[in-house]
Design a protein around this motif. Structure first.
Motif, PDB file in Angstrom:
ATOM      1  N   HIS A   1      -7.926  22.206   9.118  1.00  0.00           N
ATOM      2  CA  HIS A   1      -7.092  21.079   9.565  1.00  0.00           C
ATOM      3  C   HIS A   1      -7.787  19.998   9.190  1.00  0.00           C
ATOM      4  CE1 HIS A   1      -5.155  23.243  12.700  1.00  0.00           C
ATOM      5  NE2 HIS A   1      -4.074  23.234  12.574  1.00  0.00           N
ATOM      6  N   VAL A   2      -9.511  19.568   9.657  1.00  0.00           N
ATOM      7  CA  VAL A   2      -9.597  18.146   9.441  1.00  0.00           C
ATOM      8  C   VAL A   2     -10.305  18.332   7.182  1.00  0.00           C
ATOM      9  CG1 VAL A   2     -12.846  17.463   9.583  1.00  0.00           C
ATOM     10  CG2 VAL A   2     -11.386  18.801  11.056  1.00  0.00           C
ATOM     11  N   ARG A   3      -9.999  19.313   7.379  1.00  0.00           N
ATOM     12  CA  ARG A   3     -10.546  18.831   5.675  1.00  0.00           C
ATOM     13  C   ARG A   3      -9.089  18.880   5.219  1.00  0.00           C
ATOM     14  NH1 ARG A   3     -13.830  24.734   4.325  1.00  0.00           N
ATOM     15  NH2 ARG A   3     -15.993  23.554   5.758  1.00  0.00           N
ATOM     16  N   MET A   4      -7.908  18.946   5.731  1.00  0.00           N
ATOM     17  CA  MET A   4      -6.459  19.019   5.214  1.00  0.00           C
ATOM     18  C   MET A   4      -6.385  17.240   5.064  1.00  0.00           C
ATOM     19  SD  MET A   4      -2.708  18.558   5.991  1.00  0.00           S
ATOM     20  CE  MET A   4      -2.696  19.243   7.319  1.00  0.00           C
ATOM     21  N   LEU A   5      -6.372  17.437   5.924  1.00  0.00           N
ATOM     22  CA  LEU A   5      -6.629  15.733   7.098  1.00  0.00           C
ATOM     23  C   LEU A   5      -6.984  14.893   5.960  1.00  0.00           C
ATOM     24  CD1 LEU A   5      -5.899  16.270  10.608  1.00  0.00           C
ATOM     25  CD2 LEU A   5      -4.069  15.398   9.074  1.00  0.00           C
ATOM     26  N   ALA A   6      -8.527  15.264   6.266  1.00  0.00           N
ATOM     27  CA  ALA A   6      -8.900  14.214   5.468  1.00  0.00           C
ATOM     28  C   ALA A   6      -8.483  14.114   3.702  1.00  0.00           C
ATOM     29  CB  ALA A   6     -11.110  14.964   5.210  1.00  0.00           C
ATOM     30  N   ALA A   7      -8.107  15.275   3.466  1.00  0.00           N
ATOM     31  CA  ALA A   7      -7.144  15.298   1.575  1.00  0.00           C
ATOM     32  C   ALA A   7      -6.347  13.756   2.036  1.00  0.00           C
ATOM     33  CB  ALA A   7      -7.546  16.266   1.316  1.00  0.00           C
ATOM     34  N   ALA A   8      -5.403  14.829   2.024  1.00  0.00           N
ATOM     35  CA  ALA A   8      -4.274  13.741   2.706  1.00  0.00           C
ATOM     36  C   ALA A   8      -4.320  12.248   2.707  1.00  0.00           C
ATOM     37  CB  ALA A   8      -3.788  14.184   3.711  1.00  0.00           C
ATOM     38  N   ARG A   9      -5.205  11.980   3.649  1.00  0.00           N
ATOM     39  CA  ARG A   9      -6.331  10.331   3.711  1.00  0.00           C
ATOM     40  C   ARG A   9      -6.396   9.618   2.361  1.00  0.00           C
ATOM     41  NH1 ARG A   9      -6.353   6.150   4.014  1.00  0.00           N
ATOM     42  NH2 ARG A   9      -6.806   4.511   5.218  1.00  0.00           N
ATOM     43  N   ALA A  10      -6.999  10.053   1.981  1.00  0.00           N
ATOM     44  CA  ALA A  10      -7.771   9.658  -0.096  1.00  0.00           C
ATOM     45  C   ALA A  10      -6.203   9.921  -0.822  1.00  0.00           C
ATOM     46  CB  ALA A  10      -8.576  10.597   0.042  1.00  0.00           C
ATOM     47  N   LEU A  11      -4.810   9.545  -0.759  1.00  0.00           N
ATOM     48  CA  LEU A  11      -4.267   9.971  -1.084  1.00  0.00           C
ATOM     49  C   LEU A  11      -3.373   8.567  -1.477  1.00  0.00           C
ATOM     50  CD1 LEU A  11      -3.115  13.552  -1.403  1.00  0.00           C
ATOM     51  CD2 LEU A  11      -3.828  13.035  -3.192  1.00  0.00           C
ATOM     52  N   GLY A  12      -4.164   8.233  -0.162  1.00  0.00           N
ATOM     53  CA  GLY A  12      -2.722   6.617   0.138  1.00  0.00           C
ATOM     54  C   GLY A  12      -3.898   5.622   1.171  1.00  0.00           C
ATOM     55  N   ASP A  13      -2.502   4.758   1.426  1.00  0.00           N
ATOM     56  CA  ASP A  13      -4.186   3.724   2.643  1.00  0.00           C
ATOM     57  C   ASP A  13      -3.227   3.825   4.181  1.00  0.00           C
ATOM     58  OD1 ASP A  13      -4.858   2.028   0.161  1.00  0.00           O
ATOM     59  OD2 ASP A  13      -2.723   2.050   0.116  1.00  0.00           O
ATOM     60  N   CYS A  14      -2.731   4.511   4.229  1.00  0.00           N
ATOM     61  CA  CYS A  14      -2.453   5.455   5.729  1.00  0.00           C
ATOM     62  C   CYS A  14      -1.901   6.893   5.400  1.00  0.00           C
ATOM     63  CB  CYS A  14      -2.075   4.326   7.245  1.00  0.00           C
ATOM     64  SG  CYS A  14      -0.672   4.432   6.454  1.00  0.00           S
ATOM     65  N   LEU A  15      -2.450   6.901   7.368  1.00  0.00           N
ATOM     66  CA  LEU A  15      -1.703   8.821   7.231  1.00  0.00           C
ATOM     67  C   LEU A  15      -0.903   8.378   8.473  1.00  0.00           C
ATOM     68  CD1 LEU A  15      -1.788  11.358   6.632  1.00  0.00           C
ATOM     69  CD2 LEU A  15      -4.205  12.412   7.589  1.00  0.00           C
ATOM     70  N   VAL A  16      -0.059   9.593   8.991  1.00  0.00           N
ATOM     71  CA  VAL A  16       0.692   9.474   9.456  1.00  0.00           C
ATOM     72  C   VAL A  16       0.607  10.693  10.180  1.00  0.00           C
ATOM     73  CG1 VAL A  16       2.608   8.848  11.345  1.00  0.00           C
ATOM     74  CG2 VAL A  16       1.972   7.253  10.037  1.00  0.00           C
ATOM     75  N   VAL A  17       0.519  11.931  11.212  1.00  0.00           N
ATOM     76  CA  VAL A  17       1.126  12.834  11.710  1.00  0.00           C
ATOM     77  C   VAL A  17       2.209  13.087  11.878  1.00  0.00           C
ATOM     78  CG1 VAL A  17       0.187  14.570  12.287  1.00  0.00           C
ATOM     79  CG2 VAL A  17      -1.524  14.016  10.842  1.00  0.00           C
TER      80      VAL A  17
ATOM     81  N   GLY B   1       0.779  -1.439  -0.516  1.00  0.00           N
ATOM     82  CA  GLY B   1       0.046   0.481  -0.290  1.00  0.00           C
ATOM     83  C   GLY B   1       0.612   1.755   0.022  1.00  0.00           C
ATOM     84  N   ILE B   2       0.216   2.117  -0.240  1.00  0.00           N
ATOM     85  CA  ILE B   2       0.775   3.684  -0.070  1.00  0.00           C
ATOM     86  C   ILE B   2       1.033   4.063   1.283  1.00  0.00           C
ATOM     87  CG2 ILE B   2       0.385   5.845  -0.969  1.00  0.00           C
ATOM     88  CD1 ILE B   2      -0.162   4.728  -3.421  1.00  0.00           C
ATOM     89  N   VAL B   3       1.796   4.769   2.122  1.00  0.00           N
ATOM     90  CA  VAL B   3       2.083   5.321   2.883  1.00  0.00           C
ATOM     91  C   VAL B   3       1.998   6.972   2.814  1.00  0.00           C
ATOM     92  CG1 VAL B   3       3.441   6.113   5.119  1.00  0.00           C
ATOM     93  CG2 VAL B   3       3.707   3.460   3.596  1.00  0.00           C
ATOM     94  N   VAL B   4       0.817   8.180   3.003  1.00  0.00           N
ATOM     95  CA  VAL B   4       1.017   8.952   3.474  1.00  0.00           C
ATOM     96  C   VAL B   4       1.109   9.827   4.271  1.00  0.00           C
ATOM     97  CG1 VAL B   4      -0.369  10.778   2.713  1.00  0.00           C
ATOM     98  CG2 VAL B   4      -1.155   9.019   1.801  1.00  0.00           C
ATOM     99  N   ALA B   5       2.142  11.058   4.684  1.00  0.00           N
ATOM    100  CA  ALA B   5       2.513  11.220   5.810  1.00  0.00           C
ATOM    101  C   ALA B   5       2.219  12.598   5.660  1.00  0.00           C
ATOM    102  CB  ALA B   5       4.010  11.282   6.471  1.00  0.00           C
ATOM    103  N   THR B   6       1.727  13.936   6.601  1.00  0.00           N
ATOM    104  CA  THR B   6       1.993  15.187   6.709  1.00  0.00           C
ATOM    105  C   THR B   6       1.808  15.762   7.744  1.00  0.00           C
ATOM    106  OG1 THR B   6       0.785  17.011   6.378  1.00  0.00           O
ATOM    107  CG2 THR B   6      -0.324  15.278   7.687  1.00  0.00           C
ATOM    108  N   GLY B   7       2.780  17.197   7.791  1.00  0.00           N
ATOM    109  CA  GLY B   7       3.176  17.105   9.376  1.00  0.00           C
ATOM    110  C   GLY B   7       2.560  18.463   9.720  1.00  0.00           C
ATOM    111  N   GLY B   8       3.242  18.983  10.599  1.00  0.00           N
ATOM    112  CA  GLY B   8       2.316  19.767  12.162  1.00  0.00           C
ATOM    113  C   GLY B   8       2.659  20.342  13.438  1.00  0.00           C
ATOM    114  N   CYS B   9       1.762  21.957  13.647  1.00  0.00           N
ATOM    115  CA  CYS B   9       1.385  21.351  15.122  1.00  0.00           C
ATOM    116  C   CYS B   9       0.612  21.375  15.228  1.00  0.00           C
ATOM    117  CB  CYS B   9       1.707  23.203  15.997  1.00  0.00           C
ATOM    118  SG  CYS B   9       3.530  24.021  14.961  1.00  0.00           S
ATOM    119  N   PHE B  10      -0.632  21.619  14.433  1.00  0.00           N
ATOM    120  CA  PHE B  10      -2.320  20.945  14.494  1.00  0.00           C
ATOM    121  C   PHE B  10      -2.122  21.530  16.651  1.00  0.00           C
ATOM    122  CE2 PHE B  10      -0.537  18.602  11.992  1.00  0.00           C
ATOM    123  CZ  PHE B  10      -2.184  18.656  10.844  1.00  0.00           C
ATOM    124  N   ASP B  11      -2.400  22.908  17.020  1.00  0.00           N
ATOM    125  CA  ASP B  11      -2.425  22.641  18.462  1.00  0.00           C
ATOM    126  C   ASP B  11      -3.938  23.479  18.152  1.00  0.00           C
ATOM    127  OD1 ASP B  11      -2.594  24.322  20.363  1.00  0.00           O
ATOM    128  OD2 ASP B  11      -0.728  25.389  20.144  1.00  0.00           O
TER     129      ASP B  11
END
Length: 425
Positions: A309-325, A293-303
């Motif tokens: 944030h929620v929309r960006m994370l949903a868009a990131a997750r749609a690009l692969g099979d798991c999302l690691v922040v 599968g495809i591993v997706v990652a993103t980063g930030g403070c998410f304070d």
């Protein structure tokens, strides 16, 4: 069985590269860096080993309130109680083809570490203690030493550290340490002298590839080591001490505990030593990779989590099979955003992110940028939200090392933590 590892924690960094030329202005090799791997060292390494063996372990140590201390804190894998020290030692090894070319040491020359009541309480609650001394002063503290006389202890000494407290179940010096403390070069004589001087129940002198010599007051016992190729001996002493402590805590006799410790150290070296025990990836990443599968990652403070944030994370997750922040630690956020941030503590931000359906795992990092944690995760896709050019992001160059790519997802104007706080102010 509850094990407590108490002692000096260090930051260990391996800078890996290749050498194909010599510096033109000095007879020194030029290291072309291809990767950097950081890990918790010293007492924190010993605690990590115990935890990966399935032991219920807590680390008791001291950390500094700076970038090095925060980076080390983010690498510690076990429950911990920390006092404060002014400076945490950082050891950086420059390595090529499994061989160290040089080591650069920084920090660790501060005053005595602070020992808190909470630290003492944790030590007293232990079924067994491993005192892992790296000569940085924690085990010189008189209150801590007094507490250590009241619990069963294996003491792994350091030539710049103090003698063990009286009555330890086992002291584990190597030959150089035994010679320094006893003034005797012969391992048998050194072990006998230290047994009396330290009033220990047993002393074992470790001898590298020759095994170990155990002295309990009678005839010394020689424990041979199996022959193994050794490219990197770093960490073998910790592996020995951890195994000996766990076996003694389980009721083993000293000779059986030492025999198992010799075997464990040999196996550890045969599997590459510390280089073979990189910090584990989140289990989700391993599972996704195993099935291609495809591993997706993103980063930030998410304070302060908001719709952007929620929309960006949903868009990131749609690009692969798991999302690691990859989440900035509290100290990292403070450096980036100022003294009033973060609003929400690191553990709270992790909990909120993990509750989102789009997020599979969270990894905390202590630096200002995520390059090092990306080198460990090696995601297929790195996602940023906002007005960026993918090619200009510093992370893009990191991703290209293993063929990964950087993707920009839409930025939602008016939705940021800074703007939310400004409206409230």
């Amino acid at each position: 069985m509850k094990l407590v590892v108490v002692g000096d924690a260090l930051l260990d960094v391996d800078v890996e590269g290749t050498v194909s030329r010599v510096c033109p202005d000095a007879p020194a090799p030029v290291l072309d860096v291809v990767g950097e791997h950081a890990r918790a060292g010293g007492a924190a390494l010993a605690a990590t080993m115990a935890a990966r063996d399935g032991v219920d372990v807590t680390l008791v140590s001291a950390l500094s309130d700076d970038e090095t201390g925060e980076r080390l804190r983010s690498l510690v894998e076990v429950p911990s109680v920390f006092g404060r020290t002014d400076s945490v030692p950082a050891k950086t090894r420059l390595r090529c083809d499994g061989t160290s070319l040089a080591r650069v040491d920084r920090g660790g020359t501060s005053g005595p570490p602070q020992v808190t009541d909470d630290m003492l309480d944790v030590v007293l609650s232990a079924d067994f203690v491993l005192a892992s001394d790296y000569g940085r002063g924690l085990l010189r503290d008189e209150r801590l030493r007094s507490v250590l006389t009241r619990v069963p202890v294996v003491w792994d000494p350091h030539p710049r550290g103090p003698a063990p407290v009286a009555g330890v179940r086992l002291a584990t010096p190597n030959l150089a340490e035994a010679t320094k403390f006893s003034g005797v070069a012969d391992p048998d004589e050194a072990a006998s002298a230290l047994l009396a001087a330290w009033r220990a129940r047993a002393v074992v002198v470790t001898l590298g590839g020759k095994g170990a010599l155990l002295h309990c007051g009678g005839t010394p016992i020689a424990v041979p080591a199996p022959p193994v190729p050794v490219a990197d001996p770093c960490g073998a002493g910790d592996r020995f001490a951890v195994t000996a402590a766990v076996r003694l805590a389980g009721g083993a006799a000293p000779d059986d505990a030492v025999a198992d410790a010799v075997a464990a150290a040999a196996e550890f070296l045969a599997h590459g030593g510390v280089s073979g025990m990189r910090a584990p990836l989140p289990s989700t990443v391993d599972e996704v990779r195993a099935r291609g599968g495809i591993v997706v990652a993103t980063g930030g403070c998410f304070d302060v989590l908001h719709t952007g944030h929620v929309r960006m994370l949903a868009a990131a997750r749609a690009l692969g099979d798991c999302l690691v922040v990859c989440l900035n630690s509290d100290l990292s956020v403070r450096r980036l955003k100022g003294g009033g941030r973060p609003i929400n503590r690191q553990d709270e931000r992790v909990e909120v992110l993990k509750a989102l359906e789009s997020v599979d795992d969270v990894v905390v990092f202590g630096e200002d940028t995520p390059e090092n944690v990306l080198g460990r995760l090696r995601p297929d896709v790195w996602v940023k939200g906002g007005d960026y050019s993918a090619d200009l992001l510093p992370e893009a160059a990191v991703l290209r090392r293993w063929g990964g790519r950087t993707v920009i997802v839409p930025y939602h104007r008016g939705r940021s933590t800074t703007e939310i706080l400004a409206r409230r102010g």
